[in-house]
Design a protein around this motif. Structure first.
Motif, PDB file in Angstrom:
ATOM      1  N   PHE A  22       0.882  -1.174   0.000  1.00 13.39           N
ATOM      2  CA  PHE A  22       0.000   0.000   0.000  1.00 13.39           C
ATOM      3  C   PHE A  22       0.917   1.220   0.000  1.00 13.39           C
ATOM      4  N   VAL A  27       2.954  -4.783   2.901  1.00 14.02           N
ATOM      5  CA  VAL A  27       2.110  -5.381   3.933  1.00 14.02           C
ATOM      6  C   VAL A  27       2.138  -6.907   3.852  1.00 14.02           C
ATOM      7  N   ASN A  47      -1.637  -7.350  15.705  1.00 12.67           N
ATOM      8  CA  ASN A  47      -2.318  -6.316  14.912  1.00 12.67           C
ATOM      9  C   ASN A  47      -1.380  -5.829  13.806  1.00 12.67           C
ATOM     10  N   GLY A  48      -1.927  -5.747  12.610  1.00 15.69           N
ATOM     11  CA  GLY A  48      -1.142  -5.220  11.495  1.00 15.69           C
ATOM     12  C   GLY A  48      -0.233  -6.247  10.838  1.00 15.69           C
ATOM     13  N   ALA A  49      -0.328  -7.523  11.238  1.00 13.77           N
ATOM     14  CA  ALA A  49       0.563  -8.557  10.672  1.00 13.77           C
ATOM     15  C   ALA A  49       0.272  -8.828   9.197  1.00 13.77           C
ATOM     16  N   GLY A  50      -0.955  -8.539   8.767  1.00 14.19           N
ATOM     17  CA  GLY A  50      -1.294  -8.743   7.348  1.00 14.19           C
ATOM     18  C   GLY A  50      -2.394  -9.768   7.104  1.00 14.19           C
ATOM     19  N   LYS A  51      -3.037 -10.245   8.168  1.00  9.28           N
ATOM     20  CA  LYS A  51      -4.034 -11.322   8.042  1.00  9.28           C
ATOM     21  C   LYS A  51      -5.219 -10.898   7.166  1.00  9.28           C
ATOM     22  N   THR A  52      -5.805  -9.743   7.507  1.00 10.36           N
ATOM     23  CA  THR A  52      -6.980  -9.293   6.754  1.00 10.36           C
ATOM     24  C   THR A  52      -6.600  -9.012   5.298  1.00 10.36           C
ATOM     25  N   THR A  53      -5.417  -8.454   5.098  1.00 13.33           N
ATOM     26  CA  THR A  53      -4.986  -8.151   3.722  1.00 13.33           C
ATOM     27  C   THR A  53      -4.877  -9.446   2.910  1.00 13.33           C
ATOM     28  N   GLN A  91     -14.325  -8.982   9.495  1.00 13.15           N
ATOM     29  CA  GLN A  91     -13.987  -8.505  10.848  1.00 13.15           C
ATOM     30  C   GLN A  91     -14.809  -7.258  11.189  1.00 13.15           C
TER      31      GLN A  91
END
Ligand SMILES: Nc1ncnc2c1ncn2[C@@H]1O[C@H](COP(=O)(O)OP(=O)(O)OP(=O)(O)O)[C@@H](O)[C@H]1O
Length: 302
Positions: A22, A27, A47-53, A91
């Motif tokens: 991004f 990411v 948090n922010g590890a990239g799971k949702t991405t 989420q």
């Protein structure tokens, strides 16, 4: 009315050297992962590890470098086919103003399935659909939104089920029912469930993939031993009464007073329960946990 669901496809997901940036922020950094039929994956990481991405890439929402294949298809080029076969619980619920009833009908039409089945799952989770169907989705509470989205995802035929922190807002009874619902679809599909806490989902899965800063840092198979539908009856004895412990154990739905407490813990919640107990190790004089199938009220979510 009859419903003809789209043809099933192979429950298999493959990421090959997938990266996502991004602006200048990398990411996802060269993710390679193969997920096969029967696998239930906990995708964990801070948090922010990239799971949702990563999930958004497999749903075909983002562009990326590398290759993603879902059921043998490129999700970008075949989005509607992929979305018709992949159940997804996001989420963050979308801020939709449409009434809940319309949302369910719309979702059912997109995946050619019977809205009644979605309503059945929603009601099983404890919502009175008749009372909420005219309400705008956005006006529901966090837990009600999550139950509705779970109903939409589980109440339809799907070969792949993706859930991004699905149990976060569920009340204890709904959690127990949700575990049951997942247990029913255990073997013939693929399930990916994300969480930033492994203890939340450990008992639901047979493989753990941990991400950190856009990379896979751990990929482990885990014993497939916990019965997702079980409950454990638990008796606790303390060396002395303690106010903070009484408050915490009360939140788990335990009954008792002073040095004696007893209650039920959902099978899949046992690790979370033990993590909680470990904070009070010095207080515990006795602990008995016995697995059973009781239908008594279970331990609430903390
Ligand atoms: N649409 C976006 N635009 C810009 N940056 C983004 C976007 N989506 C995610 N990011 C960034 O990508 C990184 C990974 O976010 P992601 O949501 O994938 O993490 P996560 O592991 O799901 O975290 P959490 O457990 O907090 O949900 C974060 O630094 C986030 O700020």
């Amino acid at each position: 009315m009859t419903f003809t669901p789209p043809p099933a496809f192979e429950p298999r997901i493959v990421f090959e050297n997938v990266s996502k940036t991004f602006r200048r922020n990398r990411v996802l950094d060269g993710i390679s992962l193969e997920i096969l039929k029967g696998e239930r994956i906990a995708l964990v990481g801070s948090n922010g590890a990239g799971k949702t991405t990563l999930i958004r890439c497999l749903l075909g929402e983002y562009t990326y470098d590398g290759t993603v294949s879902v059921g043998g298809l490129d999700p970008r080029a075949n989005r509607s086919v992929v979305l018709a076969r992949v159940g997804f619980v996001p989420q963050i619920p979308p801020p939709l103003k449409m009434p809940v009833g319309e949302l369910v009908s719309f979702a059912a039409s997109v995946c050619h399935s019977d809205p009644k089945e979605m309503v059945r799952v929603i009601e099983e989770l404890g919502l009175d659909f008749g009372r909420i169907r005219r309400l705008p989705f956005v006006k529901l509470s966090g837990g009600m939104k999550q139950k509705t989205l779970i109903g939409i995802a589980l109440g339809r035929p799907s070969d792949i089920l993706i859930m991004d922190e699905p149990a976060a807002n569920l009340d204890p009874e709904a959690r127990h029912i949700f575990f049951h619902q997942l247990a029913e679809r255990k073997d013939d599909s693929v399930m990916v469930i994300t969480s930033h806490r492994l203890d939340e989902v450990a008992a639901l899965v047979n493989r753990v993939v941990e991400m950190d800063m856009g990379r896979v840092v751990l990929d482990d198979r885990v014993a497939d031993s916990v019965d997702m539908t079980s409950r454990m009856s638990c008796d606790l004895k303390l060396v002395r009464a303690d106010e903070a412990f009484a408050r915490t154990i009360g939140e788990w739905g335990f009954e008792g007073a002073g040095t004696r407490w007893s209650g039920m813990v959902n099978g899949p919640d046992r690790l979370r329960f033990m993590c909680m107990l470990s904070r009070y190790t010095g207080l515990i004089a006795g602990l008995e946990m016995v697995e059973g199938k009781e239908v008594a009220p279970c331990a609430p979510e903390i």
